[in-house]
Design a protein around this motif. Structure first.
Motif, PDB file in Angstrom:
ATOM      1  N   THR A  69       0.842  -1.190   0.000  1.00 31.48           N
ATOM      2  CA  THR A  69       0.000   0.000   0.000  1.00 31.48           C
ATOM      3  C   THR A  69       0.880   1.244   0.000  1.00 31.48           C
ATOM      4  OG1 THR A  69      -1.714  -1.150   1.267  1.00 31.48           O
ATOM      5  CG2 THR A  69      -1.813   1.256   1.206  1.00 31.48           C
ATOM      6  N   VAL A  70       0.642   2.121  -0.956  1.00 29.45           N
ATOM      7  CA  VAL A  70       1.389   3.376  -1.047  1.00 29.45           C
ATOM      8  C   VAL A  70       0.527   4.496  -0.481  1.00 29.45           C
ATOM      9  CG1 VAL A  70       0.607   3.786  -3.441  1.00 29.45           C
ATOM     10  CG2 VAL A  70       2.691   4.908  -2.578  1.00 29.45           C
ATOM     11  N   SER A  71       1.154   5.411   0.236  1.00 25.39           N
ATOM     12  CA  SER A  71       0.436   6.550   0.807  1.00 25.39           C
ATOM     13  C   SER A  71       1.376   7.739   0.885  1.00 25.39           C
ATOM     14  CB  SER A  71      -0.118   6.203   2.189  1.00 25.39           C
ATOM     15  OG  SER A  71       0.923   5.856   3.082  1.00 25.39           O
ATOM     16  N   ARG A  72       0.828   8.879   1.219  1.00 22.26           N
ATOM     17  CA  ARG A  72       1.645  10.086   1.333  1.00 22.26           C
ATOM     18  C   ARG A  72       1.058  10.996   2.407  1.00 22.26           C
ATOM     19  NH1 ARG A  72       1.837  12.738  -4.283  1.00 22.26           N
ATOM     20  NH2 ARG A  72       2.872  14.422  -3.127  1.00 22.26           N
ATOM     21  N   GLU A  73       1.923  11.814   2.979  1.00 22.47           N
ATOM     22  CA  GLU A  73       1.531  12.782   3.998  1.00 22.47           C
ATOM     23  C   GLU A  73       2.216  14.094   3.621  1.00 22.47           C
ATOM     24  OE1 GLU A  73       1.141  12.746   8.874  1.00 22.47           O
ATOM     25  OE2 GLU A  73       2.369  11.277   7.872  1.00 22.47           O
ATOM     26  N   ASP A  74       1.526  14.898   2.819  1.00 29.43           N
ATOM     27  CA  ASP A  74       2.148  16.091   2.247  1.00 29.43           C
ATOM     28  C   ASP A  74       2.577  17.098   3.308  1.00 29.43           C
ATOM     29  OD1 ASP A  74       0.094  16.136  -0.767  1.00 29.43           O
ATOM     30  OD2 ASP A  74       1.908  15.030  -0.247  1.00 29.43           O
ATOM     31  N   ALA A  75       1.844  17.175   4.414  1.00 33.48           N
ATOM     32  CA  ALA A  75       2.204  18.125   5.472  1.00 33.48           C
ATOM     33  C   ALA A  75       3.594  17.834   6.028  1.00 33.48           C
ATOM     34  CB  ALA A  75       1.172  18.081   6.578  1.00 33.48           C
ATOM     35  N   LYS A  76       4.006  16.576   5.952  1.00 30.37           N
ATOM     36  CA  LYS A  76       5.334  16.184   6.434  1.00 30.37           C
ATOM     37  C   LYS A  76       6.297  15.944   5.280  1.00 30.37           C
ATOM     38  CE  LYS A  76       3.788  13.995  10.724  1.00 30.37           C
ATOM     39  NZ  LYS A  76       3.841  12.753  11.548  1.00 30.37           N
ATOM     40  N   ALA A  77       5.828  16.152   4.048  1.00 29.13           N
ATOM     41  CA  ALA A  77       6.647  15.881   2.861  1.00 29.13           C
ATOM     42  C   ALA A  77       7.191  14.454   2.911  1.00 29.13           C
ATOM     43  CB  ALA A  77       7.774  16.895   2.722  1.00 29.13           C
ATOM     44  N   GLN A  78       6.313  13.503   3.197  1.00 28.70           N
ATOM     45  CA  GLN A  78       6.732  12.102   3.290  1.00 28.70           C
ATOM     46  C   GLN A  78       5.781  11.215   2.486  1.00 28.70           C
ATOM     47  OE1 GLN A  78       8.331  10.194   6.442  1.00 28.70           O
ATOM     48  NE2 GLN A  78       9.292  11.950   7.397  1.00 28.70           N
ATOM     49  N   ALA A  79       6.336  10.135   2.007  1.00 29.77           N
ATOM     50  CA  ALA A  79       5.561   9.084   1.358  1.00 29.77           C
ATOM     51  C   ALA A  79       5.930   7.763   2.002  1.00 29.77           C
ATOM     52  CB  ALA A  79       5.839   9.051  -0.130  1.00 29.77           C
ATOM     53  N   TYR A  80       5.046   6.780   1.846  1.00 30.32           N
ATOM     54  CA  TYR A  80       5.243   5.507   2.529  1.00 30.32           C
ATOM     55  C   TYR A  80       4.901   4.351   1.605  1.00 30.32           C
ATOM     56  CZ  TYR A  80       4.689   8.896   6.308  1.00 30.32           C
ATOM     57  OH  TYR A  80       4.801  10.012   7.104  1.00 30.32           O
ATOM     58  N   LEU A  81       5.518   3.223   1.876  1.00 30.42           N
ATOM     59  CA  LEU A  81       5.172   1.981   1.197  1.00 30.42           C
ATOM     60  C   LEU A  81       5.058   0.903   2.264  1.00 30.42           C
ATOM     61  CD1 LEU A  81       4.669   0.673  -1.609  1.00 30.42           C
ATOM     62  CD2 LEU A  81       7.060  -0.096  -1.528  1.00 30.42           C
ATOM     63  N   GLN A  82       3.816   0.503   2.541  1.00 36.58           N
ATOM     64  CA  GLN A  82       3.574  -0.573   3.496  1.00 36.58           C
ATOM     65  C   GLN A  82       3.593  -1.886   2.737  1.00 36.58           C
ATOM     66  OE1 GLN A  82      -0.194   1.452   4.892  1.00 36.58           O
ATOM     67  NE2 GLN A  82       0.581   0.771   6.869  1.00 36.58           N
ATOM     68  N   MET A  83       4.436  -2.791   3.175  1.00 37.17           N
ATOM     69  CA  MET A  83       4.610  -4.061   2.482  1.00 37.17           C
ATOM     70  C   MET A  83       4.248  -5.195   3.436  1.00 37.17           C
ATOM     71  SD  MET A  83       8.194  -3.282   0.480  1.00 37.17           S
ATOM     72  CE  MET A  83       9.152  -3.317   1.986  1.00 37.17           C
ATOM     73  N   THR A  84       3.316  -6.023   3.026  1.00 37.51           N
ATOM     74  CA  THR A  84       2.907  -7.167   3.836  1.00 37.51           C
ATOM     75  C   THR A  84       3.082  -8.456   3.045  1.00 37.51           C
ATOM     76  OG1 THR A  84       0.605  -7.062   3.109  1.00 37.51           O
ATOM     77  CG2 THR A  84       1.201  -5.732   5.020  1.00 37.51           C
ATOM     78  N   SER A  85       3.010  -9.562   3.736  1.00 30.42           N
ATOM     79  CA  SER A  85       3.145 -10.886   3.107  1.00 30.42           C
ATOM     80  C   SER A  85       4.344 -10.927   2.168  1.00 30.42           C
ATOM     81  CB  SER A  85       1.865 -11.234   2.345  1.00 30.42           C
ATOM     82  OG  SER A  85       0.747 -11.211   3.197  1.00 30.42           O
ATOM     83  N   LEU A  86       5.462 -10.471   2.667  1.00 30.30           N
ATOM     84  CA  LEU A  86       6.656 -10.378   1.822  1.00 30.30           C
ATOM     85  C   LEU A  86       7.133 -11.751   1.373  1.00 30.30           C
ATOM     86  CD1 LEU A  86       8.420  -7.498   3.716  1.00 30.30           C
ATOM     87  CD2 LEU A  86       7.910  -7.498   1.273  1.00 30.30           C
ATOM     88  N   LYS A  87       7.658 -11.763   0.159  1.00 30.85           N
ATOM     89  CA  LYS A  87       8.154 -12.990  -0.457  1.00 30.85           C
ATOM     90  C   LYS A  87       9.636 -12.812  -0.790  1.00 30.85           C
ATOM     91  CE  LYS A  87       3.680 -13.468  -2.806  1.00 30.85           C
ATOM     92  NZ  LYS A  87       3.014 -13.599  -4.132  1.00 30.85           N
ATOM     93  N   PRO A  88      10.367 -13.911  -0.907  1.00 34.39           N
ATOM     94  CA  PRO A  88      11.787 -13.785  -1.289  1.00 34.39           C
ATOM     95  C   PRO A  88      11.976 -13.009  -2.599  1.00 34.39           C
ATOM     96  CG  PRO A  88      11.360 -15.973  -0.455  1.00 34.39           C
ATOM     97  CD  PRO A  88      10.025 -15.286  -0.547  1.00 34.39           C
ATOM     98  N   GLU A  89      11.036 -13.126  -3.505  1.00 36.53           N
ATOM     99  CA  GLU A  89      11.161 -12.408  -4.780  1.00 36.53           C
ATOM    100  C   GLU A  89      10.939 -10.909  -4.647  1.00 36.53           C
ATOM    101  OE1 GLU A  89       9.280 -15.130  -4.137  1.00 36.53           O
ATOM    102  OE2 GLU A  89       7.361 -15.037  -5.237  1.00 36.53           O
TER     103      GLU A  89
END
Length: 122
Positions: A69-89
């Motif tokens: 899931t990608v998101s952003r918080e412009d007030a903090k000038a930040q973006a995020y990438l939440q990664m779940t169920s990670l795989k070796p690939e």
């Protein structure tokens, strides 16, 4: 010139989660779309996810859809990438990037971060 700094990478086991952050020094961060790309050893850099200005629209690569899931918080000038169920690939260096238009094309990127390593063990 803008600067992007990623953080949050690390070594995890398959099935785990990680949250990546992208901090921007660009005072006009909010006018840019933000994208995440990744590059595994010996492979081309590939698109992962993008979020439009204002966060209205998001788009994901098929390989991560439903897990990231990608998101952003412009007030903090930040973006995020939440990664779940990670795989070796999913193992790769992950890059944050900004562009004038929402895009999955690396050729249309204006600024790149230096990347953060994500390693997923089996």
């Amino acid at each position: 010139q803008g600067r992007l700094v990623e953080s949050g990478g690390g070594l995890v086991q398959a099935g785990a989660s990680l949250n990546l952050s992208c901090a921007a020094s660009e005072r006009f961060f909010s006018i840019y779309a933000v994208a995440w790309f990744r590059q595994a050893p010996g492979k081309e850099r590939e698109f992962v996810a993008t979020i439009s200005r204002g966060g209205v629209n998001t788009h994901y690569a098929d390989s991560v859809k439903g897990r990231f899931t990608v998101s952003r918080e412009d007030a903090k000038a930040q973006a995020y990438l939440q990664m779940t169920s990670l795989k070796p690939e999913d193992t790769a260096v992950y890059y944050c990037a900004t562009s004038s238009v929402t895009t999955s094309d690396s050729r249309r990127i204006n600024f790149w971060g230096q990347g953060t390593q994500v390693t997923v063990s089996a």
